[in-house]
Design an enzyme around this catalytic site. Structure first.
Site, PDB file in Angstrom:
ATOM      1  N   GLU A 101       0.909  -1.294   0.194  1.00 48.82           N
ATOM      2  CA  GLU A 101       0.066   0.032  -0.097  1.00 48.82           C
ATOM      3  C   GLU A 101       0.848   1.426  -0.097  1.00 48.82           C
ATOM      4  OE1 GLU A 101      -2.886  -0.530  -0.696  1.00 48.82           O
ATOM      5  OE2 GLU A 101      -3.029  -2.606  -0.214  1.00 48.82           O
ATOM      6  N   GLY A 102       2.058   1.382  -0.917  1.00 51.66           N
ATOM      7  CA  GLY A 102       2.871   2.247  -0.719  1.00 51.66           C
ATOM      8  C   GLY A 102       3.869   2.173   0.293  1.00 51.66           C
TER       9      GLY A 102
END
Length: 571
Positions: free
Chosen positions: A434-435
């Site tokens: 998620e990043g």
């Protein structure tokens, strides 16, 4: 070890950090009164301890299995998920219009916190569904919302995000999946997606995939991306799962941890029969994606809290039970429980303090989601600013605490049978997906420092400074202000070189602010309150000064990173 839901801690943070009673005073969240909050926290705690925690071991040792017919979950998971749905635990924060209870996102965060602390891999499934609901609520058509949100809200159906492709990684603009008009308003979707958590399983009759893809003649890069709703089974005339929609799970990854969560490679349209619906406008995929991603980033930060809570509980139980050696300097030579030894006690107190601080940070961010939904002044910018802090620092803390948990166990922590190692293996992915946390730091200095011409950052600094009392916290806040001002004006390379130390500094300052607030509210003699005061003191006296030491790294020139050519790293 018997999992004990941290109800008292959660309630304390909701009251003092989120200030949930303020939310309950509004018309929108009037149902979130004291009795309801208590019932939710107690109820999900009993459910998680009774049904989800006992499955954590089999989830790790057996894990999800790929078969030609799809992914199969370990024994017990299908029934435990069905009981989760029947208990209404998926409906807590879901919209009332679609069968949810419409309670605050912060309370839903506490529910997921409990479920994930009991069984982190399992809890990833409903966590992803929350993101799908959020995306459809904000960007779906009325018809899409009516068809999918009621069953996503209960958890009867589950949701996924399909962003990553083999050749693209974190570079979403490089994706190649395609969507071609079919002439009837639907689209033919084709492509491969990787790292899709719970991309397939046997716990629900349908899985709703939200898929990024390119339409014909779309502009290059992120500007040409659109978002599509692609169910595993198309809906029949009655709105029930019908024909298979040509979405196949090619394989699942063999991972270091999170074995209960199937991480899938999905292939769409192998037989040319994968049908999707456009969500939002064509080429509007990035906007919709960030709705999902921002929700997911907070929930991944929450995973750091979950794993820290579980690791801390296991370490404390072991330290209280394990008897070894007399306490140094004691008159008696009788062996004592290792919790009496100073270094073990230092580690346990650090685990407690860091877990409580990370929980405060993530719950605070969740509260800003609710306040932004109420259009409270400054809440949306505050949420934007603290989201990278919650994701990155929350997961960094999860890894630190899980590692300390192994250390408390000594050699037994390195032995799989004790269960201490699972927390570390499960936690290690959280700073990556998620990043990555490096991307969160770059987002902080590249975008969030400039929000409102710098007013969002200035407002956070002002709020912390207005309440700060501990001298080291006061100094850290001033240091964050100076470093933030420096980075906002620095060149691109220097800004990125200092981004991660700065993110840590600002996260610790924010946590210190929230911990100090809790310390002022911690009155009485109950054991929980005594532990809270000790954790606050440890955090302010030991962890805040550590962050002060990052000033030089945050302001260092990028030249030091490029002092040698890339080939020199192989020397």
């Amino acid at each position: 070890m018997t999992f004990v839901p941290p109800v008292a801690e959660q309630r304390f943070v909701l009251d003092t950090v989120v200030r949930l009673p303020e939310l309950a005073a509004t018309d929108r969240f009037a149902a979130a009164g004291d009795d309801v909050v208590e019932a939710v926290l107690e109820g999900v705690g009993q459910f998680a301890a009774g049904e989800w925690a006992p499955l954590a071991r089999i989830g790790d040792t057996v894990g999800a299995r790929w078969t030609p017919e799809g992914v199969r979950m370990p024994d017990g998971f299908v029934q435990a998920y069905r009981d989760y749905v029947d208990g209404g635990w998926g409906t807590i924060g879901a919209p009332e219009a679609w069968g949810g209870q419409g309670l605050p996102f912060a309370l839903q965060t506490a529910v997921l916190d409990t479920l994930g602390a009991a069984n982190m891999g399992f809890a990833l499934c409903p966590t992803l569904t929350v993101g799908a609901i959020e995306a459809l609520q904000h960007h779906g058509s009325p018809e899409q919302q009516a068809a999918y949100l009621p069953r996503l809200s209960t958890g009867e159906w589950t949701g996924t995000m399909n962003l990553t492709e083999p050749q693209a990684g974190s570079d979403v603009g490089a994706l190649r999946a395609t969507a071609t008009p079919r002439g009837d308003g639907t689209w033919s979707v084709k492509g491969t997606k990787i790292y899709i958590s719970f991309g397939d399983h046997d716990m629900a009759p349908n899985i709703v995939h939200l898929v990024l893809a390119r339409t014909p003649d779309a502009p290059p890069g992120t500007r040409g991306i659109s978002l599509f709703l692609v169910p595993k089974h198309r809906l029949d005339a009655a709105g029930n799962p019908g024909d298979f929609n040509d979405v196949r799970v090619v394989s699942i990854e063999h991972k270091m941890g999170l074995h209960a969560s199937p991480t899938c490679v999905l292939s769409f349209g192998d037989d040319g029969d994968c049908i999707g619906e456009l969500i939002g406008p064509e080429h509007g995929g990035m906007r919709a994606m960030f709705t999902m991603m921002n929700n997911a980033r907070l929930n991944v930060g929450l995973q750091g809290v979950q794993v820290a809570e579980g690791a801390t509980q296991r370490a404390v139980a072991y330290a209280l039970d394990r008897v070894q050696s007399p306490r140094a300097g004691a008159n008696s030579r009788e062996s004592v429980a290792i919790v009496e030894h100073p270094d073990v006690r230092r580690m346990l107190l650090r685990m407690k303090a860091q877990t409580q601080a990370a929980r405060a940070l993530v719950y605070y961010a969740a509260g800003q989601v609710d306040r932004a939904g109420l259009n409270e002044a400054g809440a949306r910018d505050r949420l934007e600013l603290v989201t990278p802090l919650a994701k990155a620092h929350g997961t960094d803390i999860g890894n630190e605490v899980a590692s300390l948990g192994i250390q408390v166990h000594g050699g037994m922590g390195y032995v799989e049978e004790t269960g201490a190692a699972q927390y570390f293996r499960d936690a290690r992915i959280t700073p990556i997906y998620e990043g990555t946390n490096g991307i969160q730091a770059a987002d902080l200095v590249g975008r969030k420092l400039g929000l409102g011409g710098g007013s969002a950052f200035a407002a956070l600094i002002a709020d912390i400074r207005a309440e700060a009392e501990h001298p080291d916290l006061i100094e850290l806040v001033s240091a964050c202000e100076r470093v933030g001002t420096h980075l906002a004006a620095a060149g691109h390379d220097d800004r990125l070189a200092g981004s991660y130390p700065f993110l840590t500094m600002l996260s610790v300052a924010t946590c210190g602010w929230l911990m100090e607030r809790q310390g002022r509210a911690a009155t009485g003699d109950a054991p929980f309150i005594a532990m809270k005061r000790a954790a606050v003191r440890f955090y302010l006296d030991q962890i805040v000064p550590e962050a002060l030491g990052l000033r030089a790294a945050a302001m260092a020139s990028a030249d030091v990173l490029y002092a040698v050519p890339a080939t020199a790293f192989a020397a």
